[in-house]
Write a protein that holds these residues in place. Structure first.
Motif, PDB file in Angstrom:
ATOM      1  N   THR A 143       0.837  -1.207   0.000  1.00  0.00           N
ATOM      2  CA  THR A 143       0.000   0.000   0.000  1.00  0.00           C
ATOM      3  C   THR A 143       0.871   1.255   0.000  1.00  0.00           C
ATOM      4  OG1 THR A 143      -0.077   0.199   2.406  1.00  0.00           O
ATOM      5  CG2 THR A 143      -1.777  -1.162   1.368  1.00  0.00           C
ATOM      6  N   SER A 145      -7.307   5.331   3.857  1.00  0.00           N
ATOM      7  CA  SER A 145      -6.832   3.948   3.771  1.00  0.00           C
ATOM      8  C   SER A 145      -6.633   3.531   2.313  1.00  0.00           C
ATOM      9  CB  SER A 145      -7.852   3.007   4.409  1.00  0.00           C
ATOM     10  OG  SER A 145      -7.551   1.677   4.054  1.00  0.00           O
ATOM     11  N   ASN A 203      -6.415   0.320   1.637  1.00  0.00           N
ATOM     12  CA  ASN A 203      -6.730  -1.097   1.681  1.00  0.00           C
ATOM     13  C   ASN A 203      -7.459  -1.552   0.418  1.00  0.00           C
ATOM     14  OD1 ASN A 203      -8.412  -3.471   2.391  1.00  0.00           O
ATOM     15  ND2 ASN A 203      -7.118  -3.348   4.204  1.00  0.00           N
ATOM     16  N   ALA A 245      -1.839  -5.056   9.119  1.00  0.00           N
ATOM     17  CA  ALA A 245      -2.244  -4.534   7.812  1.00  0.00           C
ATOM     18  C   ALA A 245      -1.134  -3.553   7.469  1.00  0.00           C
ATOM     19  CB  ALA A 245      -3.603  -3.874   7.905  1.00  0.00           C
ATOM     20  N   SER A 294      -3.877   1.170   9.160  1.00  0.00           N
ATOM     21  CA  SER A 294      -5.041   0.385   9.591  1.00  0.00           C
ATOM     22  C   SER A 294      -4.692  -0.714  10.586  1.00  0.00           C
ATOM     23  CB  SER A 294      -5.792  -0.169   8.373  1.00  0.00           C
ATOM     24  OG  SER A 294      -4.931  -0.593   7.379  1.00  0.00           O
ATOM     25  N   ARG A 352      -8.319  -4.286  13.567  1.00  0.00           N
ATOM     26  CA  ARG A 352      -8.137  -3.895  12.169  1.00  0.00           C
ATOM     27  C   ARG A 352      -9.155  -2.830  11.806  1.00  0.00           C
ATOM     28  NH1 ARG A 352      -4.836  -7.761   9.118  1.00  0.00           N
ATOM     29  NH2 ARG A 352      -5.744  -7.068   7.196  1.00  0.00           N
ATOM     30  N   ASP A 397      -9.648  -1.583   8.952  1.00  0.00           N
ATOM     31  CA  ASP A 397     -10.281  -1.842   7.658  1.00  0.00           C
ATOM     32  C   ASP A 397     -11.542  -2.677   7.771  1.00  0.00           C
ATOM     33  OD1 ASP A 397      -8.203  -3.524   8.509  1.00  0.00           O
ATOM     34  OD2 ASP A 397      -7.977  -4.469   6.558  1.00  0.00           O
TER      35      ASP A 397
END
Lengths: 312, 449
Positions: free
Chosen positions: A65, A109, A111, A260, A264, A293, A295
């Motif tokens: 990411t 984020s 994600n 993560a 996150s 988490r 996310d």
């Protein structure tokens, strides 16, 4: 005097090795998703057990990411090298630059942005199967997941129309453009993963153990303060993920329970400095692993929605 | 060659007590209390976490008018929560100090048979839920019959909602008698009847004070102690070859001649020095080494994953089988089997499909549908229209290459197969083979199948 008895780790291990070898036998271009996290660390050991003394017959892939813990990246690269494996890294930054991925306005984020990057890598290398370390006990949408999880040519999961999976007979047949996600750790719990890491004496990234770190409070979690933004010629990659003046800051003795990326992953206060400490902590835990988490907290169906779109 | 004996590698394990895994399935419809029972097992064994309980409360506030619904624990998909149904098999995990448990939780409507077969195929034990008010209904019989067809070794009849019949021992005995009427027709070795109330927790984890007349264990105590060690088949060595392990360009000179056959042992025990036969081909040779990444072994057994090295350089590849010379399997292209049909398009004779058996995939054609099995009565019925979704029937198949197989009753792993339709590649049937009419003959040195 032999006792023909296998304990729970032996049983989980032989099931997972069987699945690894089915992948090698049934697919032409498999890949193994390796993040450096505890679950994929187990996958690598299982791959060694399934295929040594031969080379592990598939490359490793990681989708970054851009917000990773540096300890994780260092560990990932070193471990892949030790095993003599080819490590492919594709990043959200590249995908943002090329236009393959677009950030939703106001969203911090990255994600969800991993989805087009993963699907792009699958297309780029024409992978027909990706092995991942997801477990059914992590999350209730994952509880419905198969060992061999079919994805259509858009990478989508259709939970209402999954192939029934009977005995240990896995259906790996695909048409062009379709692919399979395979989860050898489906039946493992968080506790099994740590017991296995301990039994196999596997190295894990240092952030799983207790250390001192500056954190800030957001959304009911302690998030790590991101690294300083030093290169003023580029936009701050952590914009939006830095503590606001109103947010409480604290230097804590903490560790990660699940990893993560930095924006996150909630840090948990913990003095655990050995595998035994971690196992004792998991045994006494009163919240699930994914409780830390960010996310997954988006909505009750956050995981289901991401999986349907092609998340791993 | 380094040799690590099985017993020594077991004893070198950490000091945690050896725990095994019990896999069980529950199957039932919306109202029979299945989800409540699972919720109760998880809750009372302290296997639910605070955030899971919080999530339950959160969804109760939003959609449930404040009432917690334990079914939300197992119904993981949005459509399930919206429609209040369970779509597919969900797996749950919990552990006690004595055992680890894997629950395959399957819905009881529409796709009943397909889901039940999927959830039960790997189970050691099956829980049939009976509503004490309703007694034995068609679904109880179906469930029990399928458990029997799949040869699940252990059955628990959980007579639920006993609080609604005033904890009547007479009612319990009556239902038990209804069950025992049709049990003799089935192949289930071990059946346990337990009176309980999942809603109130009686006899689930804690013994009930309402059943002084019941001397047996609670449900959890039974799950913790039922003997499952003998559920794996340890006679008749079978190794379906999954993958040939042959290092490419090894830097280590000792690996130049390494040629191993990797797989998970599907039956029996293998020892170094033992004579084995490779099929097809029927050539006999000796086991030279049993390789694992943790060192060589002197012996290995079902269901361990190993790599065998053989004395002679024999052509063996994925889909072949290495067997012991005792308790021989059959080898044939003409097969008889019970199948559970899982596709909306009706199965009729002449249908061509892929058949996957162990690690071997072959083309197959259905030559005859002998009859359909009435899953409630287990009686045979003619099937002139073929087999419809969720039907179980008896068929004959012809395969393009011979299968090396055992009867399903002897070995679940070498006696089972799936059928795959050649278009979209859906898995359309689960099959259980009849015992072979004749076995392979090792004395024929030039035996070729």
């Amino acid at each position: 005097m032999t006792n023909y008895h296998l304990d729970h780790l032996d049983l989980l291990e032989t099931e997972a090795i069987h699945i690894m070898r089915e992948v090698a036998g049934e697919f032409e271009r498999p890949v193994l998703l390796f993040s450096g996290g505890k679950d994929s660390i187990c996958l690598l050991r299982l791959a060694e057990k399934a295929f040594r003394p031969s080379d592990i017959p598939m490359p490793f892939l990681n989708v970054e990411t851009g917000h990773e813990f540096p300890e994780l990246i260092e560990f990932r690269d070193r471990r892949a090298k030790q095993l003599g494996a080819k490590l492919i890294v594709r990043t959200v930054d590249q995908a943002l630059a090329s236009g393959a991925a677009t950030q939703a306005p106001g969203e911090v984020s990255r994600n969800k942005l991993q989805i087009p990057v993963l699907l792009g890598a699958i297309e780029e290398f024409r992978f027909d199967c990706a092995i991942g370390g997801a477990r059914r006990d992590e999350e209730k949408a994952r509880a419905k997941e198969r060992f061999f999880s079919f994805r259509d040519s858009f990478g989508q999961w259709d939970p209402k129309n999954q192939r029934p999976e009977i005995w240990n007979l896995y259906n790996g047949r695909l048409n062009a453009g379709e692919n399979m996600r395979v989860f050898p750790l489906s039946n493992w719990t968080e506790m099994d993963v740590w017991e296995y890491i301990k039994r196999e004496k596997l190295e894990v990234p240092s952030i799983y153990f207790s250390h001192t770190r500056e954190c800030f409070r957001r959304g009911g979690q302690w998030l790590p303060v991101p690294p300083a933004h030093t290169d003023a010629t580029k936009p701050d990659p952590y914009a939006g993920a830095r503590p606001k003046p109103t947010e409480q800051r604290k230097t804590m003795v903490c560790r990660v329970r699940t990893i993560a990326d930095m924006i996150s992953t909630g840090m948990v206060e913990s003095p655990a400095s050995s595998f035994d400490d971690i196992i004792a902590e998991v045994a006494a835990a009163r919240v699930t692993e994914r409780g830390s988490r960010a996310d997954d907290k988006a909505s009750e169906a956050a995981m289901e929605d991401r999986k349907k779109a092609g998340y791993f | 060659m380094s040799v690590v004996a099985t017993s020594s590698s077991l004893s070198s394990r950490p000091v945690v007590p050896v725990v095994d895994i019990l896999r069980f399935n529950t199957c039932g419809s919306v109202d029979d209390g299945k989800s409540t029972l699972i919720g109760r097992l998880l809750y009372d064994s302290k296997s639910l976490m605070e955030d899971q309980i919080e999530a339950l409360e959160r969804s109760a506030d939003i959609t449930g008018g404040g009432q917690i619904n334990l079914a939300n624990l197992t119904d993981g998909l949005r459509a399930e929560r919206e429609q209040g149904i369970t779509i597919d098999v969900a797996y749950r995990y919990f552990a006690t100090p004595k055992r680890k448990f894997i629950i395959a939780d399957t819905p009881g409507h529409v796709q009943y048979t397909r889901n039940m077969v999927t959830g039960a195929s790997t189970a050691n034990l099956s829980i049939v839920l009976v509503d004490a008010r309703a007694g034995v209904i068609e679904q109880s019989r179906r469930h029990t019959a399928i458990a029997s067809l799949l040869r699940i070794p252990h059955l628990v009849v959980a007579i639920n909602k006993m609080d609604l019949v005033d904890w009547s021992e007479a009612r319990f005995n009556e239902i038990r008698a209804q069950f025992e009427e049709f049990l003799p027709r089935l192949d289930i070795k071990d059946v346990k009847f337990i009176p309980l109330s999942a809603l109130n927790g009686d006899n689930v984890v804690e013994p009930s004070k309402h059943t002084p007349w019941y001397a047996g264990p609670t449900l959890l105590a039974h799950l913790e102690t039922v003997h499952i060690a003998s559920d794996h088949n340890l006679s008749g060595f079978r190794l379906p070859v999954q993958w040939v392990n042959r290092p490419n360009n090894p830097t280590d000179a000792r690996l130049h001649d390494f040629r191993g056959f990797s797989g998970q042992i599907a039956g029996g025990i293998v020892k170094v020095g033992q004579k084995v036969m490779t099929l097809p081909g029927g050539l006999t040779t000796t086991v030279k080494r049993i390789h694992t990444h943790d060192g060589d072994r002197e012996e290995a057994f079902c269901p361990q994953s190993v790599t065998l090295l053989l004395e002679h350089d024999i052509d063996v590849s994925r889909g072949n089988m290495i067997i012991g010379l005792e308790d021989l399997p059959g080898a044939s292209t003409d097969l008889q089997a019970k199948v559970c049909w899982m596709h909306p398009r009706v199965l009729q004779p002449g249908k061509k499909l892929w058949l996957k058996h162990t690690t071997h995939s072959v083309q197959a054609v259905v030559t005859e549908i002998t009859h359909r099995i009435n899953v409630t009565t287990l009686e045979q019925e003619p099937a002139p229209a073929g087999l419809a979704l969720n039907d179980i029937g008896e068929i004959r198949l012809r395969t393009s290459r011979p299968l090396v197989f055992d009867g399903y009753a002897t070995n679940r792993l070498t006696g089972s197969f799936i059928l795959i339709e050649p278009g979209a590649h859906a898995t359309v049937a689960a099959g259980m083979l009849h015992a072979p009419r004749e076995v392979v003959r090792p004395e024929d040195g030039d035996f070729v199948i």
